[in-house]
Motif scaffolding. Sequence first.
Motif, PDB file in Angstrom:
ATOM      1  N   TYR A   1      93.609  46.331  76.227  1.00  8.70           N
ATOM      2  CA  TYR A   1      92.837  47.544  76.509  1.00  8.70           C
ATOM      3  C   TYR A   1      91.734  47.173  77.497  1.00  8.70           C
TER       4      TYR A   1
ATOM      5  N   THR B   1      92.707  51.753  68.779  1.00 10.89           N
ATOM      6  CA  THR B   1      93.952  51.259  68.201  1.00 10.89           C
ATOM      7  C   THR B   1      94.559  52.306  67.274  1.00 10.89           C
TER       8      THR B   1
ATOM      9  N   ARG C   1      87.287  49.182  69.725  1.00 14.05           N
ATOM     10  CA  ARG C   1      88.669  48.711  69.807  1.00 14.05           C
ATOM     11  C   ARG C   1      89.505  49.254  68.650  1.00 14.05           C
TER      12      ARG C   1
ATOM     13  N   LEU D   1      87.850  45.242  76.578  1.00 14.09           N
ATOM     14  CA  LEU D   1      87.958  45.638  75.176  1.00 14.09           C
ATOM     15  C   LEU D   1      88.925  44.737  74.419  1.00 14.09           C
ATOM     16  N   ALA D   2      90.062  44.432  75.024  1.00 14.15           N
ATOM     17  CA  ALA D   2      91.024  43.486  74.434  1.00 14.15           C
ATOM     18  C   ALA D   2      91.934  42.986  75.546  1.00 14.15           C
TER      19      ALA D   2
END
Length: 411
Positions: A363, A304, A300, A142-143
């Motif tokens: 993430y 967040t 995402r 995801l990140a």
Amino acid sequence: MGRRLSSFLLIAALACASLPAAAAPSNSARKAAPAARQPAAPPPRDGQAESRLIEAYRLVGQGRRRDALAHAERLVRDYPQFQLAQLLYGDLLATQVPPGKTVPGRPEASAPLLRELQQEAQLRLQALRERPPAGAIPAQFLALAPSARHAIAVDTSRARLYLFENGPHGPQLVADYYVSVGKQGVEKVAEGDMRTPLGVYFIGSNLDPKSLKDFYGAGALTLNYPNPYDLRRGKTGSGIWVHGTPPEQYSRAPQATDGCVVMANTDLARLLRTVEVRSTPVVIARQLQWVAPQSLQAERHAFTSQLQAWQQAKRSGDLQRLLSFYASDFASYDKSLADWTPVLQREVQKLQGRNFALKDLSYLRWSDSADTMVVTFGEVAEGARTGPVKRQYWLRQGGGAWKIFFEGVIG
């Protein structure tokens, strides 16, 4: 007249002959050097043996059996422990002798070994024919934090490990390799079940090969199995590594380990010299889902917002509001939520209402019977240069709410 090709070799050769140009091996066949002055062979490189194997299959598929035989002969000379290459070479030799004759010095493979080698060949070919879409990444990514310079994903259904380099434009696939997994498959549950775990893990250490038995080959990268999500579900066991093969064995059957992920020593060498301990994530999935990076933006951003709400609750100093983000069955190693509450209270008091930033945020999402998010960040208070590196595990509960079920300092 020589024998016909075995049905398996013919199918494999035809499959290679039809590979699109984009899936061609990265290392083409080496031209035969003049017999009088043959240069020393270059040192083995990651992926080279597989590329040369596929090239031999391709030559057969093109009807160039003599070229294929010469190519296979050089391959087994350079990699004598590569059993699949030996099988190919033996099959090609067998096509050169009359029916009823035997190939001198060629041992016959047992039926179980032959099945394993054929399965290995099929998986190698499948991975070359069914390439990930250009620019795609596993849905779990995801990140990735800038500090995570590399990431690894393993698709156990394809016996394939994918290595990514993380840069300004996100993770980019740079290499992929054949691997072996547990004798009993995947989804590890208990100590000794000979299964490879599925989930999101991190490389814990790079073990010095001098400290290991020859069985582990060029070295080993340890994984943090069981992770907090595994422990929450009562999974047991330990010692899950990514490691190499003994000197006498180039690769192992697709399902041949006690639970580790095993790769050829030449392939493992690249991981050993490039990936970083503690910051490199390793996703092991039954089957990877490849997605365009931009398709993850909405998910995402949604998470967040949840993390920023937790951050704001901690900044506000409202302990009860902060605790609302934690699951009732939260556990941090040996601490329950009641034990963890004083820890949170001290952290809130230390902030004294100051703002704090979440640096190097990553993430990694995992979905099976539940949705989980593995979040890693540096918590740096306003006016400070550094802060603790923390990892949280979030679980999506009924109604879609995310709750933290583990939190701990990892650096």
